[in-house]
Design a protein around this motif. Structure first.
Motif, PDB file in Angstrom:
ATOM      1  N   ALA A 168       0.831  -1.202   0.000  1.00 17.45           N
ATOM      2  CA  ALA A 168       0.000   0.000   0.000  1.00 17.45           C
ATOM      3  C   ALA A 168       0.867   1.255   0.000  1.00 17.45           C
ATOM      4  O   ALA A 168       0.605   2.212  -0.743  1.00 17.45           O
ATOM      5  N   HIS A 169       1.903   1.255   0.823  1.00 21.13           N
ATOM      6  CA  HIS A 169       2.808   2.410   0.868  1.00 21.13           C
ATOM      7  C   HIS A 169       3.480   2.632  -0.481  1.00 21.13           C
ATOM      8  O   HIS A 169       3.602   3.770  -0.949  1.00 21.13           O
ATOM      9  N   LEU A 170       3.923   1.550  -1.113  1.00 20.50           N
ATOM     10  CA  LEU A 170       4.580   1.663  -2.415  1.00 20.50           C
ATOM     11  C   LEU A 170       3.619   2.225  -3.456  1.00 20.50           C
ATOM     12  O   LEU A 170       3.986   3.112  -4.237  1.00 20.50           O
ATOM     13  N   PHE A 171       2.396   1.732  -3.471  1.00 15.65           N
ATOM     14  CA  PHE A 171       1.418   2.187  -4.454  1.00 15.65           C
ATOM     15  C   PHE A 171       1.086   3.670  -4.253  1.00 15.65           C
ATOM     16  O   PHE A 171       1.096   4.459  -5.211  1.00 15.65           O
ATOM     17  N   ILE A 172       0.799   4.067  -3.026  1.00 15.08           N
ATOM     18  CA  ILE A 172       0.436   5.460  -2.754  1.00 15.08           C
ATOM     19  C   ILE A 172       1.592   6.400  -3.071  1.00 15.08           C
ATOM     20  O   ILE A 172       1.407   7.461  -3.684  1.00 15.08           O
ATOM     21  N   ALA A 173       2.799   6.019  -2.670  1.00 19.04           N
ATOM     22  CA  ALA A 173       3.964   6.872  -2.924  1.00 19.04           C
ATOM     23  C   ALA A 173       4.243   6.991  -4.421  1.00 19.04           C
ATOM     24  O   ALA A 173       4.570   8.078  -4.922  1.00 19.04           O
ATOM     25  N   SER A 174       4.111   5.888  -5.147  1.00 19.22           N
ATOM     26  CA  SER A 174       4.347   5.908  -6.597  1.00 19.22           C
ATOM     27  C   SER A 174       3.314   6.771  -7.303  1.00 19.22           C
ATOM     28  O   SER A 174       3.640   7.535  -8.221  1.00 19.22           O
ATOM     29  N   LEU A 184       1.061   2.061 -13.506  1.00 19.86           N
ATOM     30  CA  LEU A 184       1.204   1.863 -12.059  1.00 19.86           C
ATOM     31  C   LEU A 184       0.285   0.761 -11.555  1.00 19.86           C
ATOM     32  O   LEU A 184       0.687  -0.085 -10.742  1.00 19.86           O
ATOM     33  N   TYR A 185      -0.958   0.734 -12.039  1.00 22.59           N
ATOM     34  CA  TYR A 185      -1.904  -0.293 -11.607  1.00 22.59           C
ATOM     35  C   TYR A 185      -1.413  -1.685 -11.996  1.00 22.59           C
ATOM     36  O   TYR A 185      -1.491  -2.633 -11.206  1.00 22.59           O
ATOM     37  N   ILE A 186      -0.930  -1.795 -13.216  1.00 14.47           N
ATOM     38  CA  ILE A 186      -0.462  -3.104 -13.702  1.00 14.47           C
ATOM     39  C   ILE A 186       0.753  -3.569 -12.909  1.00 14.47           C
ATOM     40  O   ILE A 186       0.833  -4.728 -12.477  1.00 14.47           O
ATOM     41  N   LEU A 187       1.712  -2.674 -12.696  1.00 20.14           N
ATOM     42  CA  LEU A 187       2.924  -3.042 -11.958  1.00 20.14           C
ATOM     43  C   LEU A 187       2.590  -3.398 -10.509  1.00 20.14           C
ATOM     44  O   LEU A 187       3.178  -4.321  -9.935  1.00 20.14           O
ATOM     45  N   THR A 188       1.650  -2.681  -9.925  1.00 21.11           N
ATOM     46  CA  THR A 188       1.267  -2.939  -8.538  1.00 21.11           C
ATOM     47  C   THR A 188       0.574  -4.287  -8.397  1.00 21.11           C
ATOM     48  O   THR A 188       0.808  -5.036  -7.440  1.00 21.11           O
ATOM     49  N   ALA A 189      -0.297  -4.602  -9.341  1.00 22.78           N
ATOM     50  CA  ALA A 189      -1.086  -5.836  -9.250  1.00 22.78           C
ATOM     51  C   ALA A 189      -0.342  -7.062  -9.759  1.00 22.78           C
ATOM     52  O   ALA A 189      -0.703  -8.194  -9.414  1.00 22.78           O
ATOM     53  N   TRP A 190       0.699  -6.879 -10.564  1.00 26.00           N
ATOM     54  CA  TRP A 190       1.352  -8.018 -11.222  1.00 26.00           C
ATOM     55  C   TRP A 190       1.854  -9.091 -10.251  1.00 26.00           C
ATOM     56  O   TRP A 190       1.692 -10.298 -10.518  1.00 26.00           O
ATOM     57  N   PRO A 191       2.457  -8.758  -9.111  1.00 27.12           N
ATOM     58  CA  PRO A 191       2.921  -9.818  -8.201  1.00 27.12           C
ATOM     59  C   PRO A 191       1.797 -10.545  -7.457  1.00 27.12           C
ATOM     60  O   PRO A 191       2.065 -11.522  -6.755  1.00 27.12           O
ATOM     61  N   ILE A 192       0.561 -10.069  -7.589  1.00 26.51           N
ATOM     62  CA  ILE A 192      -0.561 -10.632  -6.829  1.00 26.51           C
ATOM     63  C   ILE A 192      -1.392 -11.502  -7.768  1.00 26.51           C
ATOM     64  O   ILE A 192      -2.113 -10.989  -8.629  1.00 26.51           O
ATOM     65  N   ALA A 193      -1.312 -12.808  -7.599  1.00 22.80           N
ATOM     66  CA  ALA A 193      -1.907 -13.744  -8.556  1.00 22.80           C
ATOM     67  C   ALA A 193      -3.385 -13.490  -8.798  1.00 22.80           C
ATOM     68  O   ALA A 193      -3.860 -13.507  -9.942  1.00 22.80           O
ATOM     69  N   ARG A 194      -4.147 -13.231  -7.743  1.00 18.17           N
ATOM     70  CA  ARG A 194      -5.603 -13.091  -7.900  1.00 18.17           C
ATOM     71  C   ARG A 194      -6.006 -11.771  -8.537  1.00 18.17           C
ATOM     72  O   ARG A 194      -7.156 -11.626  -8.973  1.00 18.17           O
ATOM     73  N   LEU A 195      -5.109 -10.783  -8.585  1.00 18.61           N
ATOM     74  CA  LEU A 195      -5.414  -9.494  -9.192  1.00 18.61           C
ATOM     75  C   LEU A 195      -4.729  -9.285 -10.533  1.00 18.61           C
ATOM     76  O   LEU A 195      -5.152  -8.429 -11.327  1.00 18.61           O
TER      77      LEU A 195
END
Length: 230
Positions: free
Chosen positions: A70-76, A151-162
Motif C-alpha cells: 500500500a505504501h509503495l502504491f500510494i507513494a508511486s 502503475l496499476y499493472i505493476l502494482t497488481a502483477w505480483p498478486i496472482a488473484r489481481l
C-alpha cells in the motif's frame, strides 16, 4: 488550469510531428470509434476505470494487511502526479481533437475540448474562474491516465488473484485513451515512462528504507521473491 494559464503557448505542433514520426494516425483511430457505437460504450466504461482500480487495490491491501505494498502504491501514485503536473507546465496542449475538430463532430469524446477554450480565455483575461462543470480532466503531456494504468499493472502483477483482471481492464483503458482522453500517442509514451519510473524510484527508496530498519517485522517489508506473493 492555473498551471496552463502560466505556461507557454500550446505545443500541439511539436506533439503532432512526434506522432507523425511514430506513424500514428489519430484521426483514423477517431473515425473507427466515431462510427461504432459499441466501441464508444466500451471505451467510456474503461476510460473511467482509472478511478475504480485504485479502490480495488486499496481494499485488497487493507483486507490482507499489505502495508508495504500500500505504501509503495500510494507513494508511486503521488510521485507520478507531481511529475505529470511539472511536465504539463512546459508542454501544455489543446489535444488532437481540439486541433482537428471543425464544425459538427460525429462523436464527442469524454474529455471534449473545454480545456483549450478555457485556457485560451484565461490567458486573454476573458474569464477569471473555471466553472465546476468544465472540470473534465486536463489533456497533458504526459498522459496521467497512461501513467496510472502502468502503475496499476505493476502494482497488481505480483498478486496472482489481481494480476490478470487488472491487466485486462487497464489494457482496455489504454486503448481508450487516444480518443476518450484526446491524447497524442506521444503523450501516452511519456505517461508510460512516468508511471514506470515513479514505481521503480519509490520501490528502490522504500526497500532501502526498510533495509535500514532491521528491527522492523519482515512482514512489513517489501517482498523480495515470488514466495511472498499472494
Amino acid at each position: 488550469y492555473p498551471i496552463g494559464y502560466l505556461s507557454p503557448q500550446f505545443c500541439d505542433a511539436l506533439l503532432m510531428r512526434a506522432d507523425e514520426a511514430l506513424h500514428f494516425n489519430w484521426l483514423g483511430w477517431y473515425d473507427v470509434v466515431a462510427t461504432h457505437r459499441s466501441i464508444q460504450l466500451v471505451e467510456r466504461a474503461f476510460y473511467g476505470s482509472v478511478f475504480i482500480t485504485p479502490l480495488v487495490l486499496a481494499a485488497y491491501f487493507a483486507y490482507f494487511g499489505e502495508r508495504a505494498r500500500a505504501h509503495l502504491f500510494i507513494a508511486s501514485y503521488w510521485l507520478a502526479v507531481v511529475v505529470t503536473l511539472a511536465l504539463f507546465a512546459f508542454f501544455p496542449a489543446k489535444g488532437p481533437f481540439a486541433v482537428s475538430a471543425h464544425g459538427i463532430v460525429p462523436y464527442m469524446p469524454k474529455s471534449g475540448f473545454d480545456q483549450a477554450v478555457i485556457i485560451e480565455a484565461l490567458k486573454q483575461q476573458k474569464i477569471h474562474e473555471v466553472p465546476l462543470q468544465a472540470l473534465h480532466g486536463l489533456v497533458s503531456f504526459p498522459s496521467f491516465h497512461t501513467a496510472a494504468a502502468v502503475l496499476y499493472i505493476l502494482t497488481a502483477w505480483p498478486i496472482a488473484r489481481l494480476r490478470w483482471p487488472v491487466l485486462m481492464v487497464n489494457l482496455l483503458m489504454l486503448a481508450s485513451i487516444p480518443v476518450e482522453g484526446t491524447h497524442y500517442l506521444t503523450d501516452m509514451i511519456a505517461g508510460a515512462l512516468v508511471g514506470a519510473s515513479a514505481y521503480a524510484t519509490m520501490s528502490f527508496l522504500l526497500r532501502r528504507r526498510a533495509s535500514s530498519q532491521p528491527s522492523r517485522s519482515a512482514t512489513a517489508r517489501l517482498p523480495r521473491s515470488s514466495s511472498h506473493f499472494r
